[in-house]
Each structure stands twice: as structure tokens, then as C-alpha cells.
Design an enzyme around this catalytic site. Sequence first.
Site, PDB file in Angstrom:
ATOM      1  N   LYS A  76       0.852  -1.196   0.000  1.00 60.42           N
ATOM      2  CA  LYS A  76       0.000   0.000   0.000  1.00 60.42           C
ATOM      3  C   LYS A  76       0.885   1.242   0.000  1.00 60.42           C
ATOM      4  CE  LYS A  76      -3.954   2.126   2.414  1.00 60.42           C
ATOM      5  NZ  LYS A  76      -4.928   2.029   3.531  1.00 60.42           N
ATOM      6  N   SER A 151     -10.108   2.304   2.727  1.00 58.13           N
ATOM      7  CA  SER A 151      -9.197   3.075   1.931  1.00 58.13           C
ATOM      8  C   SER A 151      -8.200   2.239   1.121  1.00 58.13           C
ATOM      9  CB  SER A 151      -8.405   4.016   2.837  1.00 58.13           C
ATOM     10  OG  SER A 151      -7.545   3.292   3.690  1.00 58.13           O
ATOM     11  N   SER A 175     -10.561  -0.181   6.803  1.00 58.55           N
ATOM     12  CA  SER A 175      -9.903  -0.019   5.497  1.00 58.55           C
ATOM     13  C   SER A 175      -9.221  -1.264   4.948  1.00 58.55           C
ATOM     14  CB  SER A 175      -8.875   1.105   5.556  1.00 58.55           C
ATOM     15  OG  SER A 175      -9.523   2.351   5.585  1.00 58.55           O
TER      16      SER A 175
END
Lengths: 484, 93
Positions: A76, A151, A175
Site C-alpha cells: 500500500k 481506503s 480499510s
Amino acid sequence: MHTKTIAQLAANLKAGEFSSVELTQHYINRIKNFDQGLNSYITVVEERAIAQATEADKIIATGNAQPLTGIPFAQKDIFCTDGVKTTCGSKMLDNFISPYDATVIESFNNAGAVMLGKTNMDEFAMGSSNETSFYGTVKNPWNTEYVPGGSSGGAAASVAARLAPASTGTDTGGSIRQPAALCNLTGLKPSYGRVSRFGMIAFASSLDQAGTFTQTAEDAALMLNVMAGLDEKDSTSIDEPVPDYSANLNQDVKGLKVGLPKEYFADGLDVDVAKRIDDAIEEYKKLGAEFVEISLPNTHLSVPVYYIVAPAECSSNLSRFDGVRFGHRCENPQDLEDLYKRSRGEGFGPEVKRRILVGAYALSSGYYDAYYLKAQKIRRLIANDFTEAFKKVDVIMSPTTPTPAFKIGEKNDDPISMYYSDIYTIAVNLAGLPGMSVPCGFVNNMPVGLQVIAPYFAESKLLNVAHQYQQVTDWHQRMPEAYK
Amino acid sequence: MDKNDVEKIAQLARLEINENDIPEYATNLTNILALVEQMNSVDTDNVIPMAHPTDAVQRLRDDVVTATNQREHFQEIAPQVEDGLYLVPQVIE
């Protein structure tokens, strides 16, 4: 190769069926073929990946491979990676080449893993649909008109389309678990403090936790084995022994006591999602698990509490982005204040600004007690609900989300409706507990996730419970047709 | 929340907000504050605020040097530096 799990790939690499370079190139080629339509990666580091894979092949040849040696991963874009652009999904960091590695990245490097690239995400991890990214919306591989969740939307979409065998994510209010549910993946959010936050760009420091997106619970265990542990560089990481998370996967779940919180099955839950959860409960009953209804009476307060605690901590954390030492700086600042205000005004997107404003208000003189302190008190009540529940049950199960994925653009005009898509995941962060989302079926061809919650540091139990379900179901093996 | 409130908070946060966007932020903030209003229905008089999920306390370490000076390395990504210093517009006349 791309339909295989980490565990299978590791065995193939060890047996010499293919090399890490071949495997890595295969994934790079898939990213080139498919990612234009998904937008799951912000940065792909082909040369660096091949170099890492070449090193990994040398280690494998000596017979000293660790379980993740030579396995490619997507990271990420919230984790700082030395010498690689690290944006956190924001224009603010569009020019930021990190000068150091996050501890999580260092752990993967030490394990001999390969990094394919950095995945797209909501700006500074603030969002539930991946629509707030400066780099554009990520699309759900199951239907590109739908959001992948957020997210960690890019992290989820990349694995769902098998543009990486697995990826890392972070979870502040859901998330990891919410996008895992919306993309048919196994998502693990460990206990707060289990994985180091050093070098993981902070959103809400008392809630943020790094975790994993994988095809199976078995793979999540392999990744957590590498990621978990005390880090002297993160004063909130916990000095708690790290077990071998793969060791207890095969325990049977006969007699497992499971709590079903009645507040998580109330109004607002889609009836078809509820049916898939019921099906999963039936499977667990066949495996010998026992179910009891429980109550988490302060559940309805978790969204309000979260939307004070998270913005307050965000407004404080994001004050470091001021255009002075790194990141975006405005053109021709008139004075220092103009430099701060315009650099921040230009660098941050609308949702980030909204949360900074809420947080700055909640922390401002005269309001601290009424908002932040009040929220922290109710947070304890929410955590106490779980403590009481775990006196009666081993794990808690619920839907991960109230509905399957929604359409891109559907909730853009209404921030609060977006906030409620995390209603079943937020309380777990407020309490700091470990939680997972496990694929458990489909509604109109879109995936549904079962959430499993365990007491502090009981990740082994979570992984065991998920693994046993994955031995008797094949939902987790399904992948979207277009990417086969 | 009205225009003045938004401007005041934006100033506290040193955050430029476009004039045209202020009404929408005012509505958003009003709605969010209405949402968190629900917290007032709970009596929290004797509740200790929760700062850390496992109530961990700050660990202390020995006061020894652990990091090396990497000023030049870190300043490579700075917008403007001179002689090892970060440059900003003149503050003192």
C-alpha cells in the site's frame, strides 16, 4: 501461476518449477495488461522488482529460502519505501521519494520478498470507496462500475484481479476488512500495536494498524509471521510474544463459542447479505461451532465517536505537511503563513480538508472536553462491551459491511452515508481488537464478507477459525472471469 | 456552522479554502456535528478516557545514540535548502 496462493507459490519456487524472476515478470506483465482498467497501482517498480527477484533466486538456490523468499507483493502506498515514490494517494506527496523504509517494508525485505509496486488508496487513507485518491478512483474487478471499497482499495483490487498474489493494507476504521469483503478476499486487521506503525504515514495514530489482503487465511498467517512484533521505533507497538501463526490453523472448531451481536443484524443490513451470513453460520454449525446471541449495546455510538477521534488525530498528524521540509510547496509564497495555507490548500483534497476542519474544531479551545474527551470516554464503553462479550464467547461473527459494493459516484455527495458503510468495522478499531473478513458468498455477482472478531492478540484463533471454513467452502477461490 | 465559523477553523488549521467551497464545508461540518451530538445522550461522568486500546504505558529506553545524522540525505527532497537550512519566506524584518 497467478491463481496460486503464497503457500503454493513458495512450494513451487522451492521445487524449482519456476524462478522468482519468472514469477515476478508474470505479475508485471499482468499489471501491464490489466491495470489500466483498474487503476490499482500508483507506482510499479519493474526493474527494482526483477533485481529483488534475482537476489531471491540466489537464496532459493542455496536452500536457505524463508517462506516468503521470492514471493511478489503489492505494498500500500502508505508505507514509506526507500528510494521509491510514496504518495499516500495525495497530491501533497506526489513528489515525495521516501528517504527510508517503513519497518513493515524492512520486514518484507529481510524475508526475501519482492515488491511489485505501490497500490492506490484513498487520500491519506480517508475514505471507504477509493474515490478520494489524487490518482483517481480504483475499480472493483468484479464489476468495474463499482467501488472496490477503501481506503486500501488498490491493495484489494490488485489481489482480486491477481495482479499480485497478496498485498499489505492498513485499517483505521475498516480499510482492510471492508475492501476485502467487497473484493472477495481474506482481509486481516491485527490487534492495535501488533504490527509496527513506523514509516506508515499516520492518519489516526490510536486506531491505525497494518494488515494483509490474501486469498486464504493460510497466506495471511505467513505474512503476519513476518510483520508482527515489537519495534523500538514505534512506542505504541506491543511487547507481546509472536507465536507461529501457521501453527494452529488445523485445529478443529468443534465446541467453538461464537457470539452474534444483535446490533449488527438490525435495520440497515441488506437482506441478501444477511442470507449469506446465515449460510456461513450454518457451515460453522456443521463444523461443530456453537452460536449465541450477544449484545454490544453501545454499537450505535461507534460512528459518532470515530468521527471525532479520527479527525482530531488526523488534524494533528497532518499538521506536519506544511510545505517546508518535504512534499508540495505553493509557488511564490508571500509570507510564511501564505506558504503554510496555500501549500496545504493546494496539496490536500476535499475529504482530507473536511476531516482536518472537523478535527481542528473538536480540538480547539473550549471544545476539547465536549468532543475529544467525551469521545474517548465513550470509546472505553464500546471497548468494555467487547470485554464483557468475550467472557461468554471465543469469537464474534457479523457481516463485514451492511451491503455489497456500491456504484462509483453513488455516495459522493453524502459524506455521512459513506461513513455508515463502515458501521460494522469501526468499533473493532476503537477497541483495538483483531478482526478479519472472510469471503462467504455473492449477491448479484458481487462478493460478501463475514467478519470475525477475536480478543486482543488472538490472531491465531482468528486465522484458525477462517482457515477451517476455507477447508469446506470455495468462495475464497473464486476470481473475476475477466482476469483469469 | 456558517461562513465565519469555517473561516475561523480553516485559519486555526492554516488551511486555505476556496471561497466557493465554503458553503458546502459549512453544511458538511453542521451535519457531522449533528451526527456526533448523539454522544451527549450517554452519561460518562465516572468513565476514564481511553487513550490506548490496551492501556499500555510509554516504554522508556536507555539514553544512547541510535540514529546517525542524515541531514543531507533528508534534505534532498526538501523544496528549498541552503547551507543545510530549510528556507522559508522572511519572518523577521
